[in-house]
Design a protein around this motif. Structure first.
Motif, mmCIF file in Angstrom:
data_model
loop_
_atom_site.group_PDB
_atom_site.id
_atom_site.type_symbol
_atom_site.label_atom_id
_atom_site.label_comp_id
_atom_site.label_asym_id
_atom_site.label_seq_id
_atom_site.Cartn_x
_atom_site.Cartn_y
_atom_site.Cartn_z
ATOM 1 N N ALA A 185 -6.888 -5.773 -0.326
ATOM 2 C CA ALA A 185 -6.618 -4.295 -0.058
ATOM 3 C C ALA A 185 -5.093 -4.189 0.387
ATOM 4 C CB ALA A 185 -7.295 -3.877 1.079
ATOM 5 N N GLY A 186 -4.236 -5.205 0.359
ATOM 6 C CA GLY A 186 -3.010 -5.038 0.661
ATOM 7 C C GLY A 186 -2.695 -5.426 2.060
ATOM 8 N N GLU A 195 -7.004 1.535 1.345
ATOM 9 C CA GLU A 195 -7.384 1.648 -0.264
ATOM 10 C C GLU A 195 -7.277 3.078 -0.560
ATOM 11 O OE1 GLU A 195 -8.448 -0.454 -3.945
ATOM 12 O OE2 GLU A 195 -6.862 -0.078 -2.546
ATOM 13 N N GLU A 196 -6.559 3.512 -1.529
ATOM 14 C CA GLU A 196 -6.585 4.637 -2.106
ATOM 15 C C GLU A 196 -6.643 4.702 -3.589
ATOM 16 O OE1 GLU A 196 -4.602 8.101 0.358
ATOM 17 O OE2 GLU A 196 -3.238 6.194 0.449
ATOM 18 N N THR A 197 -7.527 5.348 -4.442
ATOM 19 C CA THR A 197 -7.384 5.070 -5.692
ATOM 20 C C THR A 197 -7.474 6.635 -6.511
ATOM 21 O OG1 THR A 197 -9.748 4.780 -5.766
ATOM 22 C CG2 THR A 197 -8.260 2.973 -6.214
ATOM 23 N N GLY A 200 1.077 -1.092 0.049
ATOM 24 C CA GLY A 200 0.177 -0.154 -0.062
ATOM 25 C C GLY A 200 0.996 1.143 -0.171
ATOM 26 N N LEU A 201 0.003 2.516 -0.568
ATOM 27 C CA LEU A 201 0.959 3.570 -0.639
ATOM 28 C C LEU A 201 0.803 4.436 0.594
ATOM 29 C CD1 LEU A 201 0.450 4.238 -4.308
ATOM 30 C CD2 LEU A 201 2.876 3.999 -3.179
ATOM 31 N N GLY A 202 0.222 3.809 1.395
ATOM 32 C CA GLY A 202 -0.473 4.557 2.660
ATOM 33 C C GLY A 202 0.729 4.969 3.572
#
Lengths: 330, 295
Positions: free
Chosen positions: B287-288, B293-295, B241-243
């Motif tokens: 969701a990783g 979840e970010e899109t 995830g990129l979070g």
């Protein structure tokens, strides 16, 4: 003025289509066949990008897998071309369903990265597999005799076979886009939650769209394999995935056959400027940047937009302005 | 001593190698995450900037006789400034659009940068000497550890911690987090968000170039060295995830080690194992691992 423009456009398209069967008399038939393969590839790709709103960054996997499967069937198993092509199409459609099923578990930008990564997985599999000849590629694939009747070793015979199959593929794309199924795909593109709340099984539609797009891309890959008698790592490399996106973007994402124009332009660029080596890559990169910045409708999308813009009463014109370059169905 | 039929020496050697790769993944995914967090753009050109970093260090060393340490400091600035320019001239124009256009735009940039270096230097690799201070090996008794590899791992960990510190604990970091959450509101408080975007992109790019200089003595310097890497980093980003910064750093190091171990036990799969892990994660935890979840 508008009518004149429209008529001359239609005339130009009809003339171009009529010229296709005569092409081998004027230009190098292998190049003409290559252009047709990529035109089909780009239009098939656009089933996902333009019509479903799914950005796949891994379509080289489908194109290349079909090329390898067809090459393997013809050279190693000695199967006739019709069965080898069918095997390539089925193989890539199956792969498309599998990759699609994984990729649609995420959306948007993540989906693009997933398809890119899975295509890279496919790339490494072919790099290491015994039969692919790794860096050298699978060479000297025999062209064979179609249905035991048509000798494909002649470029002329092959040209008309490729033309017929490409035509059939493009017709299928057109039928899919303009079917009730295509309507659902557009609904998903425009507003997924709403399409879901209307009761459509979004996942199934997306996976089917993936499989269809991959299968038709595979048809293009199989044909390309027979034309060049070669299946190589170039066909599965991510550069190829990027190139088909460029063809689609340049030709016109909001249209059905626009991507074919992009395919012609990009193939011609490769063909006529091949001697410039890496400069071609730079130019393609620059075109990519320009397309994204100022030319997102593409050639066909722009033409269509210009024709529509003069008719403000058209019911969809307003919506089209709201969400730029996403609607028209030529 | 053997571990599952593999000599301890080889086993540990591959773990170290895996950690080195993981360190590069970590620094790159960190830059990707920061850029994505604020700009909503997945920087496909991250690998190209990594490669550009290695090449600029190579060029400076060859023509200006610039040493390794000076390169390590100047190259990120030079390449970062190029990133700033690119952001101001091009990237800025597509902020309002679907994030996918950012991916496509930076993909075009990859082709331009890679093609440029290929025109100038050819496709093959150029050797790059490691700094004299870090040559040689440490003999730890149970294994031999090349000093430079240990250095790379150490530096990567420091960089990750420093980035985490800057973002979580400093004033600039607070602005950054605010602008990530609510750019409009942050702007209303009088913070120059567009400038912040430019600087963020520049720093992310600089970080990639920094990793490129670090990698130069380990790999040869060649035009496609970055793009193969960035695809693996994309897979890692999908997994982690990129979070979260720490999340992506840990995922990167972990996957580096997994890759190293695969080399020991089933070397054919070492290039594909990260993608297989990604597929598995998608099946089990769509969701990783650190899923937001970010899109």
């Amino acid at each position: 003025m508008l009518v004149l423009l429209k008529r001359s456009l239609i005339l130009a398209v009809v003339a171009a289509l009529l010229a296709v069967p005569l092409m081998p008399h004027f230009i190098y038939p292998v190049f003409a066949m290559k252009v047709m393969c990529f035109a089909l590839f780009a239009c098939a790709y656009n089933l996902l990008l333009g019509h479903t709103g799914i950005v796949s960054f891994g379509h080289a996997a489908f194109f290349g897998t079909a090329a390898y499967v067809t090459g393997y069937a013809m050279r190693e198993l000695g199967l006739p071309p019709e069965i080898s092509i069918a095997a390539g199409v089925i193989g890539s459609a199956g792969l498309g369903a599998a990759i699609g099923a994984l990729a649609i578990r995420r959306q948007g930008i993540y989906l693009a990265m997933i398809t890119l990564a899975l295509a890279q997985l496919v790339y490494f599999v072919f790099l290491q597999a015994e039969f692919t000849g790794a860096e050298d590629g699978m060479q000297e694939i025999p062209r064979g005799v179609l249905f035991g009747l048509i000798d494909l070793r002649s470029d002329f015979n092959l040209f008309y076979v490729v033309m017929a199959l490409t035509g059939a593929g493009l017709w299928l794309v057109y039928r899919i886009v303009n079917s009730p199924f295509g309507e659902v795909l557009r609904a998903i593109r425009e507003h997924e939650p709403r399409a879901r709340s209307l009761g459509y099984a979004i996942e199934k539609y997306k996976i089917l769209a993936f499989a269809l797009s991959a299968g038709l891309s595979g048809l293009a890959g199989s044909l390309k394999c027979i034309v060049f008698q070669l299946a190589s790592l170039t066909d599965v490399h991510w550069h190829m995935s990027g190139e088909v996106i460029l063809m689609t973007l340049l030709g016109g994402m909001p249209t059905v056959f626009g991507p074919a124009i992009g395919a012609i332009l990009v193939s011609a660029l490769h063909h006529y400027f091949d001697a410039l080596g890496a400069w071609v890559t730079i130019v393609i990169g620059l075109i990519f940047i320009l397309c994204v910045l100022v030319f997102r409708r593409g050639v066909a999308g722009q033409l269509h937009h210009m024709l529509q813009e003069r008719r403000p009463t058209a019911p969809s014109a307003e919506r089209r302005n709201l969400k730029e370059g996403q609607h028209a169905q030529v | 001593m053997e571990i599952f039929g593999v000599p301890l020496q080889a086993f540990l050697g591959q773990i170290i190698l895996g950690l080195v790769n993981g360190a590069f993944y970590a620094v790159l995914s960190l830059g990707l995450a920061i850029i994505f967090g604020l700009l909503r753009i997945v920087n496909f050109a991250h690998g190209a900037f990594f490669m550009a970093g290695a090449f600029v260090a190579f060029i400076l060393g060859r023509h200006l006789n610039l040493g390794y340490w000076s390169s390590l400091l100047t190259v990120p600035v030079v390449v970062g400034l190029f990133g700033v320019l690119f952001e101001r001239l091009f990237l800025r124009r597509i902020y309002g659009l679907d994030p996918i256009y950012g991916l496509l735009l930076t993909f075009g940039l990859v082709l331009v940068i890679e093609g440029g270096f290929r025109v100038a230097f050819g496709s093959s690799g150029h050797p790059f000497p490691s700094p004299p201070e870090l040559r040689g090996v440490w003999n730890l008794g149970f294994m031999v550890l090349p000093v430079y590899r240990a250095f790379v791992i150490g530096v990567a960990i420091v960089v990750c911690l420093a980035t985490w510190f800057i973002i979580e604990k400093t004033q600039v970091g607070a602005y950054l987090r605010a602008a990530t959450e609510r750019p409009d509101l942050t702007r209303a408080f009088g913070i120059n968000v567009p400038l912040l975007l430019t600087l963020t992109y520049g720093s992310g790019v600089g970080l990639a170039a920094f990793a490129g200089v670090l990698a130069a003595p380990i790999q040869h310097v060649y035009p496609s060295m970055g793009s193969d890497l960035v695809i693996v980093v994309f897979a890692i980003v999908v997994i982690g995830g990129l979070g979260s910064i720490m999340g992506s750093a840990i995922t990167s190091l972990g996957l580096g080690v997994i890759e190293g171990l695969t080399k020991v036990y089933y070397s054919q799969a070492s290039t594909t194992v990260v993608f297989l892990v990604m597929a598995l994660v998608l099946l089990l935890r769509p969701a990783g691992l650190f899923g937001r979840e970010e899109t």
